[in-house]
Motif scaffolding. Structure first.
Motif, PDB file in Angstrom:
ATOM      1  N   GLY A 390       0.751  -1.129  -0.084  1.00 30.10           N
ATOM      2  CA  GLY A 390       0.039   0.073   0.065  1.00 30.10           C
ATOM      3  C   GLY A 390       0.881   1.477   0.052  1.00 30.10           C
ATOM      4  O   GLY A 390       1.790   1.278   0.733  1.00 30.10           O
ATOM      5  N   VAL A 391       0.402   2.290  -0.737  1.00 34.47           N
ATOM      6  CA  VAL A 391       1.247   3.441  -0.946  1.00 34.47           C
ATOM      7  C   VAL A 391       0.734   4.530  -0.523  1.00 34.47           C
ATOM      8  O   VAL A 391      -0.544   4.848  -0.908  1.00 34.47           O
ATOM      9  CB  VAL A 391       1.751   3.546  -2.555  1.00 34.47           C
ATOM     10  CG1 VAL A 391       2.609   5.057  -2.608  1.00 34.47           C
ATOM     11  CG2 VAL A 391       2.561   2.329  -2.997  1.00 34.47           C
ATOM     12  N   ALA A 392       1.135   5.647   0.119  1.00 36.51           N
ATOM     13  CA  ALA A 392       0.691   6.879   0.422  1.00 36.51           C
ATOM     14  C   ALA A 392       1.878   7.798   0.265  1.00 36.51           C
ATOM     15  O   ALA A 392       2.713   7.553   0.681  1.00 36.51           O
ATOM     16  CB  ALA A 392      -0.009   6.815   1.844  1.00 36.51           C
ATOM     17  N   SER A 393       1.323   9.093   0.167  1.00 37.27           N
ATOM     18  CA  SER A 393       2.215  10.335  -0.226  1.00 37.27           C
ATOM     19  C   SER A 393       1.801  11.480   0.855  1.00 37.27           C
ATOM     20  O   SER A 393       0.677  11.801   0.921  1.00 37.27           O
ATOM     21  CB  SER A 393       2.434  10.758  -1.668  1.00 37.27           C
ATOM     22  OG  SER A 393       2.897   9.877  -2.295  1.00 37.27           O
ATOM     23  N   LEU A 394       2.946  12.024   1.166  1.00 40.25           N
ATOM     24  CA  LEU A 394       2.636  13.490   2.176  1.00 40.25           C
ATOM     25  C   LEU A 394       1.710  14.541   1.080  1.00 40.25           C
ATOM     26  O   LEU A 394       1.949  14.542  -0.088  1.00 40.25           O
ATOM     27  CB  LEU A 394       3.955  14.033   2.380  1.00 40.25           C
ATOM     28  CG  LEU A 394       4.103  14.951   3.601  1.00 40.25           C
ATOM     29  CD1 LEU A 394       3.742  14.157   4.689  1.00 40.25           C
ATOM     30  CD2 LEU A 394       5.513  15.475   3.746  1.00 40.25           C
ATOM     31  N   THR A 400       0.768  14.285   8.320  1.00 41.14           N
ATOM     32  CA  THR A 400       1.950  14.105   9.366  1.00 41.14           C
ATOM     33  C   THR A 400       2.025  12.590   9.255  1.00 41.14           C
ATOM     34  O   THR A 400       1.726  11.648   8.361  1.00 41.14           O
ATOM     35  CB  THR A 400       1.072  13.891  10.800  1.00 41.14           C
ATOM     36  OG1 THR A 400      -0.097  12.875  10.959  1.00 41.14           O
ATOM     37  CG2 THR A 400       0.401  15.221  11.219  1.00 41.14           C
ATOM     38  N   LEU A 401       3.233  11.860   9.988  1.00 42.12           N
ATOM     39  CA  LEU A 401       3.602  10.653   9.831  1.00 42.12           C
ATOM     40  C   LEU A 401       2.351   9.751  10.193  1.00 42.12           C
ATOM     41  O   LEU A 401       2.305   8.728   9.287  1.00 42.12           O
ATOM     42  CB  LEU A 401       4.781  10.408  10.689  1.00 42.12           C
ATOM     43  CG  LEU A 401       5.341   8.889  10.817  1.00 42.12           C
ATOM     44  CD1 LEU A 401       5.653   8.480   9.240  1.00 42.12           C
ATOM     45  CD2 LEU A 401       6.710   8.762  11.618  1.00 42.12           C
ATOM     46  N   LEU A 405       0.952   6.628   7.687  1.00 38.74           N
ATOM     47  CA  LEU A 405       1.020   5.300   7.960  1.00 38.74           C
ATOM     48  C   LEU A 405      -0.445   4.692   7.862  1.00 38.74           C
ATOM     49  O   LEU A 405      -0.763   3.715   7.348  1.00 38.74           O
ATOM     50  CB  LEU A 405       1.559   5.297   9.403  1.00 38.74           C
ATOM     51  CG  LEU A 405       2.875   5.291   9.609  1.00 38.74           C
ATOM     52  CD1 LEU A 405       3.195   5.464  11.389  1.00 38.74           C
ATOM     53  CD2 LEU A 405       3.774   4.282   9.026  1.00 38.74           C
ATOM     54  N   ALA A 406      -1.416   5.546   8.092  1.00 37.03           N
ATOM     55  CA  ALA A 406      -3.028   5.296   8.266  1.00 37.03           C
ATOM     56  C   ALA A 406      -3.326   5.179   6.708  1.00 37.03           C
ATOM     57  O   ALA A 406      -3.850   4.235   6.430  1.00 37.03           O
ATOM     58  CB  ALA A 406      -3.666   6.282   8.914  1.00 37.03           C
ATOM     59  N   ALA A 407      -2.929   6.098   6.059  1.00 37.56           N
ATOM     60  CA  ALA A 407      -3.428   6.024   4.716  1.00 37.56           C
ATOM     61  C   ALA A 407      -2.742   4.769   3.797  1.00 37.56           C
ATOM     62  O   ALA A 407      -3.277   4.177   3.197  1.00 37.56           O
ATOM     63  CB  ALA A 407      -2.977   7.269   3.715  1.00 37.56           C
ATOM     64  N   ALA A 408      -1.278   4.507   4.097  1.00 35.65           N
ATOM     65  CA  ALA A 408      -0.891   3.401   3.464  1.00 35.65           C
ATOM     66  C   ALA A 408      -1.457   1.990   4.039  1.00 35.65           C
ATOM     67  O   ALA A 408      -1.353   1.280   3.154  1.00 35.65           O
ATOM     68  CB  ALA A 408       0.897   3.509   3.705  1.00 35.65           C
ATOM     69  N   ASP A 409      -1.472   1.974   5.149  1.00 36.42           N
ATOM     70  CA  ASP A 409      -2.267   0.802   6.155  1.00 36.42           C
ATOM     71  C   ASP A 409      -3.638   0.623   5.200  1.00 36.42           C
ATOM     72  O   ASP A 409      -4.023  -0.618   4.927  1.00 36.42           O
ATOM     73  CB  ASP A 409      -2.540   0.956   7.279  1.00 36.42           C
ATOM     74  CG  ASP A 409      -2.838  -0.181   7.966  1.00 36.42           C
ATOM     75  OD1 ASP A 409      -2.179  -1.137   7.828  1.00 36.42           O
ATOM     76  OD2 ASP A 409      -3.845  -0.265   8.668  1.00 36.42           O
ATOM     77  N   HIS A 410      -4.193   1.525   4.891  1.00 38.23           N
ATOM     78  CA  HIS A 410      -5.777   1.467   4.354  1.00 38.23           C
ATOM     79  C   HIS A 410      -5.538   0.912   2.881  1.00 38.23           C
ATOM     80  O   HIS A 410      -6.080   0.028   2.413  1.00 38.23           O
ATOM     81  CB  HIS A 410      -6.493   2.779   4.248  1.00 38.23           C
ATOM     82  CG  HIS A 410      -7.970   2.857   3.693  1.00 38.23           C
ATOM     83  ND1 HIS A 410      -8.764   2.183   4.244  1.00 38.23           N
ATOM     84  CD2 HIS A 410      -8.262   3.110   2.453  1.00 38.23           C
ATOM     85  CE1 HIS A 410      -9.889   2.213   3.527  1.00 38.23           C
ATOM     86  NE2 HIS A 410      -9.570   2.771   2.346  1.00 38.23           N
ATOM     87  N   ALA A 411      -4.450   1.561   2.141  1.00 37.62           N
ATOM     88  CA  ALA A 411      -4.144   0.874   0.819  1.00 37.62           C
ATOM     89  C   ALA A 411      -3.654  -0.497   0.785  1.00 37.62           C
ATOM     90  O   ALA A 411      -4.154  -1.324   0.121  1.00 37.62           O
ATOM     91  CB  ALA A 411      -3.091   1.805   0.197  1.00 37.62           C
TER      92      ALA A 411
END
Length: 446
Positions: A390-394, A400-401, A405-411
């Protein structure tokens, strides 16, 4: 004839006193069997562990701590003595390592063959104070030890060298005409010349009044050495910045000794990648750096597909080999500035500075393919494994970190739901677009 009753009363009194001690103790106390199944816990221990269980019950202490301290189970399993201290004041970062992090000191005592006592103490304030002390005293702490040589010079307001003295030539080999008018990069090793480094030196120095950083340097004759640079602001009487003073030190000898210790403290014992606690320290700094300089920053969360099945069918040693191979493939793909860390169990995270979401998707897909194609040698023969990512970007939605982490975990969850062995990306835009990578490596909307 009254002695038996007296003895019974004494035992009951002692038991009540023990319970009172447990429940009123200023430290958390947990009693469990050697496998971690809890049979007694005082209220303070439950309170300290609450962020990990999220309202659930604590049945097995090792399971409850697995996400932040997976090594505790191994420490107990490898302790061969019949009784004694398994670990003392082992630090457990319950929440990410920053100024207000929750940090516990954990001591485990093996009472007998099947009874463990765990003592938990909240040392969050102590750790925060230590971090602040390291930040403000790191230069002074090492100035009298491990110093091979140093050079002192000054920069003008634009960051160019405008003074020289014999110490510069003694350390670097460069004469006056070879350094005046040049930037600090004059002393960097070729592989350390990064365009954003010098502006960041100056920006951080202007913000804080001083800045310390370490990196590989190279003398005129080509000798590499580990240099530490301290830059501090020089001001005019009216407070305007007129330039900067610089002390450049050769601390190679100290680095050789400290690297082994740092490796033990910052790397995961099984895979050799960055451990959970050190990752959070690095990641907080990278997020702040990206925001300060308006740069991209992406994060990739991944874990091994059907990992429990691998452990159950091939054994835990085979599972360990799978984790080592995933970590190895990630390290082989990443740049020196990237970070790969193990968060716990089969879960890993990649931190990719100066990397957009689309670029991170390409990295994630390359890693997915590399793991899928790998033949993993184990004691039970060759295995194949796959990963989901799962990928997320600022961005505006991920500032925030914890947001990242929450966005990447959801992905990552989306990737699992999509059948595993794939990549999903949550883009922080008003449309809340989610992207995935097709088998051909192309980015497609989902």
């Amino acid at each position: 004839m009254s002695a038996p009753n007296t003895d019974k009363n004494d035992l009951e009194s002692e038991y009540e006193a023990l319970l009172s001690f447990m429940y009123l103790s200023p430290v958390g106390i947990v009693r469990s069997d050697k496998s971690g199944f809890v049979d007694m816990m005082n209220p303070l221990a439950a309170q300290l562990l609450m962020p990990l269980v999220r309202g659930g019950s604590i049945e097995n202490i090792f399971d409850s701590l697995a996400s932040v301290a997976p090594e505790l189970r191994n420490l107990v399993a490898s302790f061969e003595a019949e009784r004694g201290p398994v670990c003392e004041n082992h630090r457990v970062f319950v929440t990410p390592a920053k100024d207000d992090a929750v940090v516990l000191a954990c001591s485990i005592i093996k009472v007998n063959a099947d009874v463990l006592m765990m003592v938990l103490t909240d040392i969050s304030r102590q750790v925060a104070a230590e971090r602040r002390a390291r930040q403000t005293e790191s230069w002074l702490a090492g100035i009298y030890t491990g110093v091979n040589d140093f050079a002192f010079f000054t920069l003008d307001a634009q960051g160019c060298i405008d003074s020289w003295n014999p110490s510069v030539e003694r350390l670097t080999g460069f004469g006056e005409v070879e350094v005046i008018g040049h930037m600090l990069s004059r002393f960097y090793a070729n592989d350390e010349i990064v365009l954003h480094r010098l502006p960041e030196h100056i920006a951080l120095t202007r913000d804080d009044g001083w800045h310390v950083e370490e990196f590989w340097c190279e003398t005129k004759a080509g000798r590499r050495y580990w240099g530490q640079v301290l830059i501090s602001v020089l001001r005019e009487e009216d407070g305007e910045i007129s330039g900067y003073s610089v002390v450049l030190r050769d601390i190679t000898e100290r680095k050789v000794h400290s690297d082994n210790l740092a490796r033990l403290l910052t790397t995961d014992h099984l895979t050799g990648v960055t451990n959970r606690a050190h990752f959070f320290e690095i990641a907080e700094s990278e997020v702040a750096r990206a925001e300060r300089h308006a740069r991209a920053l992406s994060l990739v969360m991944l874990d091994a597909d059907h990992f429990k099945r691998i452990n159950d069918t091939a054994g835990h040693q085979a599972g360990d080999e799978v984790l080592r191979r995933i970590a190895g493939e990630a390290k082989a793909l990443l740049r020196r500035s990237d970070i790969v860390a193990r968060l716990g169990g089969e879960e890993f995270v990649l931190l990719l500075p100066s990397t957009s979401a689309s670029e991170a998707m390409v990295v994630a897909e390359r890693l997915r393919v590399a793991v899928e194609q790998a033949l993993i040698e184990t004691a039970v023969g060759q295995l194949k494994a796959t990963i989901s990512l799962g990928v997320a970007s600022l961005g505006d939605e991920n500032q925030t970190l914890q947001d990242l982490l929450a966005a990447a975990d959801h992905a990552l969850y989306d990737a699992k739901q999509a059948g595993r062995n794939c990549v999903r990306c949550a883009i922080a835009e008003p449309e809340d677009v989610s992207l995935s990578v097709s088998e051909e490596g192309n980015t497609v909307p989902t």
